[in-house]
Design a protein around this motif. Structure first.
Motif, PDB file in Angstrom:
ATOM      1  N   THR A  27      28.062  35.121  31.038  1.00  0.00           N
ATOM      2  CA  THR A  27      29.285  35.826  30.658  1.00  0.00           C
ATOM      3  C   THR A  27      29.911  36.543  31.849  1.00  0.00           C
ATOM      4  OG1 THR A  27      28.504  36.164  28.400  1.00  0.00           O
ATOM      5  CG2 THR A  27      30.243  37.634  29.170  1.00  0.00           C
ATOM      6  N   PHE A  28      31.211  36.330  32.048  1.00  0.00           N
ATOM      7  CA  PHE A  28      31.940  37.109  33.039  1.00  0.00           C
ATOM      8  C   PHE A  28      33.176  37.714  32.387  1.00  0.00           C
ATOM      9  CE2 PHE A  28      33.584  32.799  33.410  1.00  0.00           C
ATOM     10  CZ  PHE A  28      34.957  32.944  33.620  1.00  0.00           C
ATOM     11  N   ILE A  29      33.578  38.875  32.876  1.00  0.00           N
ATOM     12  CA  ILE A  29      34.679  39.638  32.305  1.00  0.00           C
ATOM     13  C   ILE A  29      35.827  39.632  33.310  1.00  0.00           C
ATOM     14  CG2 ILE A  29      35.398  41.917  31.460  1.00  0.00           C
ATOM     15  CD1 ILE A  29      32.324  42.405  30.933  1.00  0.00           C
TER      16      ILE A  29
ATOM     17  N   ASP B 269      39.948  34.897  41.963  1.00  0.00           N
ATOM     18  CA  ASP B 269      41.339  34.568  42.266  1.00  0.00           C
ATOM     19  C   ASP B 269      41.815  33.393  41.422  1.00  0.00           C
ATOM     20  OD1 ASP B 269      43.788  33.889  43.447  1.00  0.00           O
ATOM     21  OD2 ASP B 269      43.095  34.482  45.437  1.00  0.00           O
ATOM     22  N   PRO B 270      42.879  33.575  40.600  1.00  0.00           N
ATOM     23  CA  PRO B 270      43.396  32.462  39.803  1.00  0.00           C
ATOM     24  C   PRO B 270      44.222  31.478  40.610  1.00  0.00           C
ATOM     25  CG  PRO B 270      44.693  34.414  39.377  1.00  0.00           C
ATOM     26  CD  PRO B 270      43.571  34.843  40.285  1.00  0.00           C
ATOM     27  N   LEU B 271      44.340  31.707  41.908  1.00  0.00           N
ATOM     28  CA  LEU B 271      44.960  30.756  42.838  1.00  0.00           C
ATOM     29  C   LEU B 271      46.389  30.396  42.464  1.00  0.00           C
ATOM     30  CD1 LEU B 271      41.968  28.521  43.831  1.00  0.00           C
ATOM     31  CD2 LEU B 271      43.822  29.138  45.393  1.00  0.00           C
ATOM     32  N   GLU B 272      47.133  31.403  42.053  1.00  0.00           N
ATOM     33  CA  GLU B 272      48.542  31.162  41.750  1.00  0.00           C
ATOM     34  C   GLU B 272      49.399  31.334  42.992  1.00  0.00           C
ATOM     35  OE1 GLU B 272      49.080  33.819  38.463  1.00  0.00           O
ATOM     36  OE2 GLU B 272      48.347  32.339  37.023  1.00  0.00           O
ATOM     37  N   GLY B 273      48.798  31.810  44.078  1.00  0.00           N
ATOM     38  CA  GLY B 273      49.491  31.960  45.343  1.00  0.00           C
ATOM     39  C   GLY B 273      48.495  32.329  46.420  1.00  0.00           C
ATOM     40  N   ILE B 274      48.829  31.999  47.675  1.00  0.00           N
ATOM     41  CA  ILE B 274      47.985  32.335  48.817  1.00  0.00           C
ATOM     42  C   ILE B 274      48.707  33.394  49.641  1.00  0.00           C
ATOM     43  CG2 ILE B 274      46.989  31.502  50.987  1.00  0.00           C
ATOM     44  CD1 ILE B 274      45.445  30.404  48.730  1.00  0.00           C
TER      45      ILE B 274
ATOM     46  N   ASP C 237      47.852  36.902  52.665  1.00  0.00           N
ATOM     47  CA  ASP C 237      46.867  37.325  53.662  1.00  0.00           C
ATOM     48  C   ASP C 237      45.703  38.071  53.024  1.00  0.00           C
ATOM     49  OD1 ASP C 237      48.231  39.605  52.951  1.00  0.00           O
ATOM     50  OD2 ASP C 237      48.866  40.140  54.986  1.00  0.00           O
ATOM     51  N   LYS C 238      45.830  38.398  51.734  1.00  0.00           N
ATOM     52  CA  LYS C 238      44.735  39.046  51.015  1.00  0.00           C
ATOM     53  C   LYS C 238      43.807  38.022  50.353  1.00  0.00           C
ATOM     54  CE  LYS C 238      47.287  43.302  49.937  1.00  0.00           C
ATOM     55  NZ  LYS C 238      47.783  44.171  48.847  1.00  0.00           N
ATOM     56  N   SER C 239      44.226  36.774  50.334  1.00  0.00           N
ATOM     57  CA  SER C 239      43.417  35.735  49.698  1.00  0.00           C
ATOM     58  C   SER C 239      42.127  35.515  50.469  1.00  0.00           C
ATOM     59  CB  SER C 239      44.196  34.418  49.630  1.00  0.00           C
ATOM     60  OG  SER C 239      45.371  34.560  48.870  1.00  0.00           O
ATOM     61  N   ARG C 240      41.068  35.210  49.737  1.00  0.00           N
ATOM     62  CA  ARG C 240      39.770  34.987  50.374  1.00  0.00           C
ATOM     63  C   ARG C 240      39.602  33.509  50.715  1.00  0.00           C
ATOM     64  NH1 ARG C 240      35.801  39.367  47.305  1.00  0.00           N
ATOM     65  NH2 ARG C 240      37.167  41.141  47.712  1.00  0.00           N
ATOM     66  N   GLY C 241      40.484  33.061  51.597  1.00  0.00           N
ATOM     67  CA  GLY C 241      40.508  31.672  52.000  1.00  0.00           C
ATOM     68  C   GLY C 241      41.924  31.259  52.341  1.00  0.00           C
TER      69      GLY C 241
ATOM     70  N   LEU D 225      33.463  30.766  43.712  1.00  0.00           N
ATOM     71  CA  LEU D 225      32.107  30.351  43.361  1.00  0.00           C
ATOM     72  C   LEU D 225      31.087  31.378  43.829  1.00  0.00           C
ATOM     73  CD1 LEU D 225      29.913  28.425  42.383  1.00  0.00           C
ATOM     74  CD2 LEU D 225      30.191  27.114  44.507  1.00  0.00           C
ATOM     75  N   ALA D 226      31.251  31.848  45.061  1.00  0.00           N
ATOM     76  CA  ALA D 226      30.318  32.853  45.594  1.00  0.00           C
ATOM     77  C   ALA D 226      30.375  34.131  44.757  1.00  0.00           C
ATOM     78  CB  ALA D 226      30.655  33.149  47.056  1.00  0.00           C
ATOM     79  N   ALA D 227      31.579  34.530  44.343  1.00  0.00           N
ATOM     80  CA  ALA D 227      31.741  35.743  43.534  1.00  0.00           C
ATOM     81  C   ALA D 227      31.085  35.575  42.166  1.00  0.00           C
ATOM     82  CB  ALA D 227      33.221  36.070  43.376  1.00  0.00           C
ATOM     83  N   LEU D 228      31.243  34.408  41.575  1.00  0.00           N
ATOM     84  CA  LEU D 228      30.624  34.142  40.272  1.00  0.00           C
ATOM     85  C   LEU D 228      29.105  34.098  40.380  1.00  0.00           C
ATOM     86  CD1 LEU D 228      33.038  31.450  38.780  1.00  0.00           C
ATOM     87  CD2 LEU D 228      32.488  33.660  37.744  1.00  0.00           C
ATOM     88  N   GLN D 229      28.605  33.456  41.421  1.00  0.00           N
ATOM     89  CA  GLN D 229      27.153  33.395  41.625  1.00  0.00           C
ATOM     90  C   GLN D 229      26.557  34.803  41.710  1.00  0.00           C
ATOM     91  OE1 GLN D 229      27.365  30.554  45.044  1.00  0.00           O
ATOM     92  NE2 GLN D 229      25.646  29.569  44.025  1.00  0.00           N
TER      93      GLN D 229
END
Length: 342
Positions: A233-235, A310-315, A317-321, A332-336
């Motif tokens: 479960t993730f919130i 990140d729902p990846l609706e935009g990139i 400079d704050k994006s992690r990638g 994936l790393a955040a979920l893990q």
């Protein structure tokens, strides 16, 4: 933010209606010569569509995104110049149901080569609570705990807040957050570009195959990385991860429906606290394009941590990638970490 609640059911209509019936090499090349040399002038509605157009189109396309970096795509309002640029495009790639202003402008543009990504895969209804085990479609296929579609029996998950992702019967448009569905869309985009620009069809096919392979590797990384979590479960403040949850056998708990900045009710905060204790959830996720206020408030009230999904609706400079693949790897790393996956 009300626009988020107006995702129409028509997003799922027209299973494979690509609007490509009138394509021909001559009409495309004539249009393409208007200011872009021999490049196909492509308009993409927002980042997930832009990424596909650029990766598949490669050197043969000039891509313009209607949604600038940092702009929340659901709330986009088009300028007259942007509306005009749509009409001048050779090819338009969008996702119906995400941006009503874009849907209306494309409908009125008269552009023949318009592709709705929602028609290239199957959309489903997702509430704020979504898992691979209980998707509200009795008798249909469900993801098993390793993310494969199978016939695993329903488990009881009754804690959802009842919010649907859209109006009644509305379809969840966040298909790009499932690498498998995104790959299905990529294949459809590739085929449509081959028809729109036959002279470069071989390159479009080659680029599509490369992207689909890359998305396949991403899917494998998620399957492997989320195989044995301590909790499933993730919130999240933004209920955008229903397809991802279904694919990998997880359960998404949305705080307050589909508006990431909506304040949760005291009752919902208590409900989330109870769910977190029962399911051993550790983290409240917020997104990069919205305020973290709701997540921090809930975390403080429930003793949970906060994190970025990140729902990846935009990139930005704050994006992690730097692009879709890198941000999905960060997700994936955040979920893990949050799920205690080995």
């Amino acid at each position: 933010m009300n626009v988020r609640r107006l995702i129409p059911t028509t997003a799922v209509a027209g299973a494979v209606v690509l609007g490509l019936t009138a394509l021909s090499a001559c009409s495309t090349s004539d249009a393409a010569d208007g200011g872009n040399g021999d490049k196909l002038k492509v308009t993409a509605s927002f980042y997930p569509m832009q990424f596909l157009a650029e990766k598949i189109g490669g050197e043969h396309v000039a891509v313009t995104s209607l949604t600038k970096p940092g702009v929340e795509p659901h709330d986009l309002e088009l300028t007259p110049r942007q509306i005009g640029s749509i009409s001048e495009s050779d090819y338009v790639l969008y996702l119906k149901g995400i941006q009503p202003a874009v849907d209306d402008a494309i409908k009125q543009s008269g552009v023949q080569n318009t592709v709705d990504a929602a028609t290239l895969t199957t959309l489903e209804n997702h509430g704020s609570e979504v898992s691979g085990h209980d998707h509200g479609h009795e008798g249909e296929e469900h993801a098993d705990e390793h993310g494969h579609e199978g016939e695993e029996a329903h488990e009881e998950h009754s804690e959802g807040d009842g919010h649907n992702h859209g109006e009644e019967g509305g379809a969840d448009p966040h298909i790009w957050l499932d690498p498998v569905k995104y790959a299905e869309v990529a294949k459809g985009v590739g085929k449509s570009l081959e028809k729109a620009d036959p002279d470069n069809a071989a390159d479009y096919k080659k680029n599509t195959d490369a992207l689909v392979a890359e998305l396949g590797e991403l899917n494998t990384a998620y399957e492997t990385g989320l195989k044995n979590p301590a909790t499933k479960t993730f919130i999240t403040t933004h209920s955008a991860f229903g397809y991802l949850a279904e694919r990998y056998g997880l359960t998404q708990q949305g705080i307050a429906g589909i508006d990431p900045e909506a304040e949760p009710s005291p009752a919902r905060i208590q409900e989330i606290h109870t769910i977190a204790e029962k399911e051993k959830a550790t983290t409240v996720f917020f997104e990069t394009l919205a305020s973290d206020r709701t997540a921090k408030t809930l975390a403080k009230d429930t003793g949970l941590k906060t994190g970025v999904l990140d729902p990846l609706e935009g990139i930005t400079d704050k994006s992690r990638g730097a692009d879709y693949i890198e941000v999905m790897e960060s997700n994936l790393a955040a979920l893990q970490k949050a799920l205690g996956a080995k």
